[in-house]
Design a protein around this motif. Structure first.
Motif, short mmCIF file in Angstrom:
data_model
loop_
_atom_site.label_atom_id
_atom_site.label_comp_id
_atom_site.label_asym_id
_atom_site.label_seq_id
_atom_site.Cartn_x
_atom_site.Cartn_y
_atom_site.Cartn_z
N GLU A 1 0.84 -1.07 0.06
CA GLU A 1 -0.22 -0.07 0.11
C GLU A 1 0.71 1.18 0.08
O GLU A 1 0.47 2.25 -0.67
N ARG A 2 1.89 1.10 0.77
CA ARG A 2 2.86 2.50 0.80
C ARG A 2 3.67 2.73 -0.26
O ARG A 2 3.81 3.77 -1.00
N ALA A 3 4.01 1.65 -0.90
CA ALA A 3 4.79 1.56 -2.35
C ALA A 3 3.85 2.34 -3.25
O ALA A 3 4.21 3.15 -3.92
N TYR A 4 2.74 1.65 -3.53
CA TYR A 4 1.81 2.21 -4.46
C TYR A 4 1.48 3.56 -4.28
O TYR A 4 1.15 4.30 -5.52
N ALA A 5 1.12 3.93 -3.41
CA ALA A 5 0.83 5.21 -2.78
C ALA A 5 1.90 6.07 -3.26
O ALA A 5 1.59 7.24 -3.80
N ALA A 6 3.12 5.79 -3.33
CA ALA A 6 4.36 6.68 -3.59
C ALA A 6 4.35 6.91 -5.44
O ALA A 6 4.62 7.70 -5.74
N THR A 7 4.10 5.58 -5.88
CA THR A 7 4.17 5.64 -7.31
C THR A 7 3.16 6.64 -7.82
O THR A 7 3.18 7.15 -9.16
N LYS A 8 2.04 7.03 -7.22
CA LYS A 8 0.88 7.83 -7.82
C LYS A 8 1.31 9.17 -7.79
O LYS A 8 0.81 10.12 -8.27
N ILE A 9 2.25 9.46 -7.00
CA ILE A 9 2.87 11.03 -6.79
C ILE A 9 3.99 11.25 -8.03
O ILE A 9 4.18 12.38 -8.27
N ILE A 10 4.78 10.38 -8.45
CA ILE A 10 5.85 10.62 -9.38
C ILE A 10 5.20 10.09 -10.67
O ILE A 10 4.43 9.38 -11.12
N ASN A 11 5.62 11.02 -11.90
CA ASN A 11 5.10 10.81 -13.10
C ASN A 11 6.01 11.42 -14.03
O ASN A 11 7.20 12.33 -13.76
N TRP A 12 6.14 10.86 -15.20
CA TRP A 12 6.85 11.55 -16.41
C TRP A 12 5.80 10.96 -17.73
O TRP A 12 5.27 10.09 -17.53
N PRO A 13 6.15 11.36 -18.85
CA PRO A 13 5.10 10.82 -20.11
C PRO A 13 5.70 9.47 -20.40
O PRO A 13 6.57 9.03 -20.60
#
Length: 428
Positions: free
Chosen positions: A400-412
């Protein structure tokens, strides 16, 4: 008066997520006075405890020269390429301590054909197989095997050299492709069960097991799609029970270490056994790697409570028999964020947003990243870009914690598998 432990200036060779995790854990040691990473990535560049060195991981001569000029007391090698190329041999010839197998021992990973033949010579459990250099002979063997059929490129393939063919036509096409340009292919019987990664540290004689882990090789959810270098991992792996671990040590790891020594290829370094564990708890070897797995290294090192420098030093000094690593009771899980197109061709150079907004609930280990000259902008520089890792009291919380962090990070084009850890969760 008891002598004070040696302080170390340490060189980490490599530039991926595994090397970032190694440098991160090494930098935590009170015995570390300097950490250099060659060539490193944006993550190691942004950490004030580390210094990136602009030397390619396979530039052995430059690495040795740097180590001598900068009084490096201990080196550790992350990726397989430099190990197969003899970087440890070169360091030892220069009188430098380097944890990893020499080129002769690294053939366990460099050649699938050598590895399978070694297993057969020492009666270590693995799938039935045959090695081919000619297409027609390979086609005839394929006809004798039940479906699906496993084909492996003989040499290094960055974790992407395994093809599981669901039918004979696919297997024949794969054999022809792998045998192009004078290659060799290992064709083997498909094993049923659950995969796990079992890694140990070896000093030539003594063996110290590390925490169990399990990675996700296929690109897409549900273990579908082409094989990758790894889309995520977690530790511990519930399938590796105490009984399975003891059996893996007795039937696989110890015979491998002893067999390598008997053949004049004494092994020192991280030894990775990719295992298939059947419904009766019997482990069989799928593959050997001669270094830490990636992304398995990230959750394993997150869980390690002991000083990694102590362990590495004991490894080069052949006294691992005196070491018993301590592990956090917590679980750890890593999610790999990848570039569009991976594991095929990818675009590079996209600016990554959100990195500085990650809380302490997760740790980012950089893999394919670069840092602009401004020292601020992080860009994509490869297929697997980031390994987002979190601890939790169980796999579900860490996930849950790892996937929550992936939602904050982005690039095309950023993407990741959404089901990392599903096998562990199904057992809970």
């Amino acid at each position: 008066m008891q002598a004070q432990p040696t302080s170390h200036r340490i060189l980490v060779i490599g530039g991926g997520g595994r090397e970032h995790a190694l440098a991160w854990k090494i930098a935590d040691s009170p015995r570390t006075v300097a950490v250099f990473v060659a060539p490193g990535n944006a993550g190691t560049a942004r950490d004030p405890r580390m210094v990136n060195v602009p030397i390619a991981a396979d530039d052995t001569r430059a690495l040795v020269e740097f180590a001598l000029a900068n009084t490096i007391t201990l080196a550790v090698v992350g990726p397989e390429g430099p190990l197969v190329g003899g970087v440890v041999d070169a360091f030892e010839a220069a009188g430098l301590a380097c944890f990893g197998p020499n080129a002769a021992a690294a053939e366990l990973e460099a050649s699938k054909a050598f590895s399978k033949r070694f297993l057969a010579r020492h009666s270590i459990p693995t799938a039935d197989y045959a090695v081919f250099t000619e297409v027609n002979a390979a086609r005839l063997y394929i006809q004798t095997l039940p479906l699906p059929i496993v084909l492996k490129a003989d040499g290094l393939a960055a974790g992407k050299g395994v093809i599981i063919a669901p039918d004979q036509d696919t297997a024949n096409d794969a054999a022809e492709r792998l045998l192009a340009n004078g290659g060799r292919v290992v064709i083997e019987r498909y094993l049923e069960g659950e995969e796990a990664s079992y890694m140990v540290m070896v000093d030539g004689d003594n063996i110290v097991p590390l925490a169990s882990s399990q990675d996700h090789k296929p690109a897409y959810d549900g273990d579908n799609g082409p094989n990758t270098g790894g889309m995520g991992a977690y530790s511990p792996a519930p399938v590796v029970t105490g009984a399975v671990a003891e059996r893996a040590m007795r039937e696989i790891i110890r015979p491998t270490v002893h067999g390598m020594a008997e053949e004049g290829r004494s092994f020192r370094g991280f030894l990775y056994a990719g295992l298939m564990i059947d419904s009766q708890g019997k482990p069989c070897v799928l593959e050997f790697n001669v270094r830490l797995g990636d992304p398995e290294a990230e959750p394993i090192l997150m869980r390690l409570e002991s000083d990694l420098v102590d362990l590495l030093e004991a490894g080069v000094e052949q006294r691992l028999d005196s070491m018993t690593p301590a592990w956090r009771d917590q679980a750890a899980l890593s999610v790999v964020m990848a570039s569009a197109g991976y594991p095929g061709a990818v675009e590079k150079g996209h600016a990554i947003s959100g990195i500085d907004n990650i809380t302490n609930n997760a740790t980012l280990f950089h893999a394919g990243t670069s840092l602009d000259e401004d020292g601020v902008t992080v860009r994509t520089a490869g297929g697997r870009v980031l390994c987002v890792t979190a601890l939790g009291h169980d796999i579900a919380t860490a996930r849950e914690r790892a996937y929550a962090a992936t939602k904050i990070i982005n690039w095309p084009g950023a993407w990741c598998r959404r089901d990392i850890g599903y096998r562990a969760l199904s057992r809970m």
